[in-house]
Write a protein that holds these residues in place. Structure first.
Motif, mmCIF file in Angstrom:
data_model
loop_
_atom_site.group_PDB
_atom_site.id
_atom_site.type_symbol
_atom_site.label_atom_id
_atom_site.label_comp_id
_atom_site.label_asym_id
_atom_site.label_seq_id
_atom_site.Cartn_x
_atom_site.Cartn_y
_atom_site.Cartn_z
ATOM 1 N N LEU A 9 0.833 -1.206 0.000
ATOM 2 C CA LEU A 9 0.000 0.000 0.000
ATOM 3 C C LEU A 9 0.866 1.254 0.000
ATOM 4 O O LEU A 9 0.571 2.230 -0.695
ATOM 5 C CB LEU A 9 -0.935 -0.007 1.206
ATOM 6 N N GLY A 10 1.968 1.237 0.749
ATOM 7 C CA GLY A 10 2.878 2.380 0.770
ATOM 8 C C GLY A 10 3.526 2.622 -0.579
ATOM 9 O O GLY A 10 3.658 3.771 -1.022
ATOM 10 N N LEU A 11 3.942 1.554 -1.251
ATOM 11 C CA LEU A 11 4.552 1.702 -2.571
ATOM 12 C C LEU A 11 3.555 2.237 -3.588
ATOM 13 O O LEU A 11 3.872 3.132 -4.382
ATOM 14 C CB LEU A 11 5.129 0.364 -3.039
ATOM 15 N N VAL A 12 2.352 1.687 -3.577
ATOM 16 C CA VAL A 12 1.315 2.156 -4.510
ATOM 17 C C VAL A 12 0.972 3.614 -4.227
ATOM 18 O O VAL A 12 0.824 4.429 -5.151
ATOM 19 C CB VAL A 12 0.063 1.250 -4.419
ATOM 20 N N THR A 13 0.872 3.988 -2.951
ATOM 21 C CA THR A 13 0.567 5.371 -2.592
ATOM 22 C C THR A 13 1.675 6.306 -3.053
ATOM 23 O O THR A 13 1.412 7.415 -3.543
ATOM 24 C CB THR A 13 0.360 5.490 -1.069
ATOM 25 N N VAL A 15 3.741 5.876 -5.651
ATOM 26 C CA VAL A 15 3.670 6.014 -7.111
ATOM 27 C C VAL A 15 2.497 6.909 -7.508
ATOM 28 O O VAL A 15 2.636 7.776 -8.376
ATOM 29 C CB VAL A 15 3.564 4.613 -7.778
ATOM 30 N N LEU A 16 1.348 6.704 -6.876
ATOM 31 C CA LEU A 16 0.188 7.542 -7.187
ATOM 32 C C LEU A 16 0.446 9.002 -6.836
ATOM 33 O O LEU A 16 0.006 9.908 -7.551
ATOM 34 C CB LEU A 16 -1.050 7.023 -6.451
ATOM 35 N N SER A 17 1.189 9.251 -5.747
ATOM 36 C CA SER A 17 1.496 10.623 -5.349
ATOM 37 C C SER A 17 2.405 11.298 -6.364
ATOM 38 O O SER A 17 2.252 12.487 -6.643
ATOM 39 C CB SER A 17 2.167 10.633 -3.971
ATOM 40 N N ILE A 18 3.369 10.556 -6.898
ATOM 41 C CA ILE A 18 4.289 11.128 -7.888
ATOM 42 C C ILE A 18 3.529 11.608 -9.112
ATOM 43 O O ILE A 18 3.823 12.671 -9.675
ATOM 44 C CB ILE A 18 5.369 10.094 -8.262
ATOM 45 N N PHE A 19 2.532 10.846 -9.537
ATOM 46 C CA PHE A 19 1.776 11.195 -10.732
ATOM 47 C C PHE A 19 0.575 12.091 -10.435
ATOM 48 O O PHE A 19 -0.200 12.415 -11.337
ATOM 49 C CB PHE A 19 1.316 9.932 -11.458
ATOM 50 N N MET A 24 -5.026 5.234 -3.246
ATOM 51 C CA MET A 24 -5.874 4.053 -3.303
ATOM 52 C C MET A 24 -6.640 3.882 -1.992
ATOM 53 O O MET A 24 -7.796 3.490 -1.979
ATOM 54 C CB MET A 24 -5.018 2.819 -3.573
ATOM 55 N N CYS A 25 -5.987 4.169 -0.885
ATOM 56 C CA CYS A 25 -6.614 3.954 0.419
ATOM 57 C C CYS A 25 -6.261 5.125 1.318
ATOM 58 O O CYS A 25 -5.091 5.334 1.628
ATOM 59 C CB CYS A 25 -6.132 2.645 1.030
ATOM 60 N N GLY A 26 -7.247 5.864 1.717
ATOM 61 C CA GLY A 26 -7.017 6.952 2.655
ATOM 62 C C GLY A 26 -7.431 6.568 4.049
ATOM 63 O O GLY A 26 -7.665 7.421 4.883
ATOM 64 N N ALA A 27 -7.569 5.292 4.316
ATOM 65 C CA ALA A 27 -8.115 4.814 5.585
ATOM 66 C C ALA A 27 -7.080 4.069 6.399
ATOM 67 O O ALA A 27 -7.370 3.039 6.983
ATOM 68 C CB ALA A 27 -9.320 3.922 5.311
ATOM 69 N N THR A 28 -5.854 4.584 6.460
ATOM 70 C CA THR A 28 -4.814 3.887 7.212
ATOM 71 C C THR A 28 -5.157 3.805 8.689
ATOM 72 O O THR A 28 -4.954 2.776 9.323
ATOM 73 C CB THR A 28 -3.463 4.599 7.022
ATOM 74 N N VAL A 29 -5.689 4.894 9.239
ATOM 75 C CA VAL A 29 -6.038 4.893 10.658
ATOM 76 C C VAL A 29 -7.128 3.872 10.945
ATOM 77 O O VAL A 29 -7.048 3.114 11.921
ATOM 78 C CB VAL A 29 -6.478 6.303 11.100
ATOM 79 N N GLN A 30 -8.132 3.814 10.065
ATOM 80 C CA GLN A 30 -9.192 2.828 10.264
ATOM 81 C C GLN A 30 -8.642 1.413 10.131
ATOM 82 O O GLN A 30 -9.069 0.513 10.844
ATOM 83 C CB GLN A 30 -10.332 3.060 9.266
#
Length: 136
Positions: A9-13, A15-19, A24-30
């Protein structure tokens, strides 16, 4: 398995942030609270503290949660009947509720407070104001 999920999830986040794409998931706390709720704790007599006994692995709750979110798209026609101030009030309430336990915001407020008004165990008494403000 959970740690591998968080790494992926961290890697995907990243890559998505760079572009400039949405995460993909904004629910890390949940997600962390879900793992905490699925954890069985036991008391260790040697250390006199609670320790993790095991974590029950389940993927069904995540699937059901996301399926319900996807199904909520069918409720969009009903949202037209809600007044905008009501929706704004809900988001305002949720935003304020999330700020309640946020340590970063607390440290920003503490940076402008008088030193003698802060509790005795506050880090500013050990570090000093300049160093605490630098790391905030």
């Amino acid at each position: 398995a959970y740690n591998a999920d968080m790494v992926a999830l961290g890697l995907v986040t990243g890559v998505l942030s760079i572009f400039g794409l949405p995460w993909m998931c904004g629910a890390t706390v949940q997600s962390m609270n879900h793992v905490r709720s699925m954890t069985t704790l036991k008391f260790n007599n040697e250390t006199e503290s609670m320790e993790i006994d095991h974590v029950t692995e389940t993927r069904t709750t995540g699937f059901i949660t996301h399926a319900m979110l996807a199904a909520s798209i069918f409720l969009l026609p009903l949202l037209t009947f809600l007044p905008i101030p009501v929706v704004s009030g809900v988001f305002l309430f949720l935003g304020r509720k999330l700020m309640t336990g946020n340590h970063f915001l607390k440290r920003i407020l503490d940076s402008s407070a008088e030193k003698n008004r802060l509790p005795g165990n506050h880090p500013i008494h050990v570090l000093g104001r300049k160093k605490m403000d630098l790391f905030t």
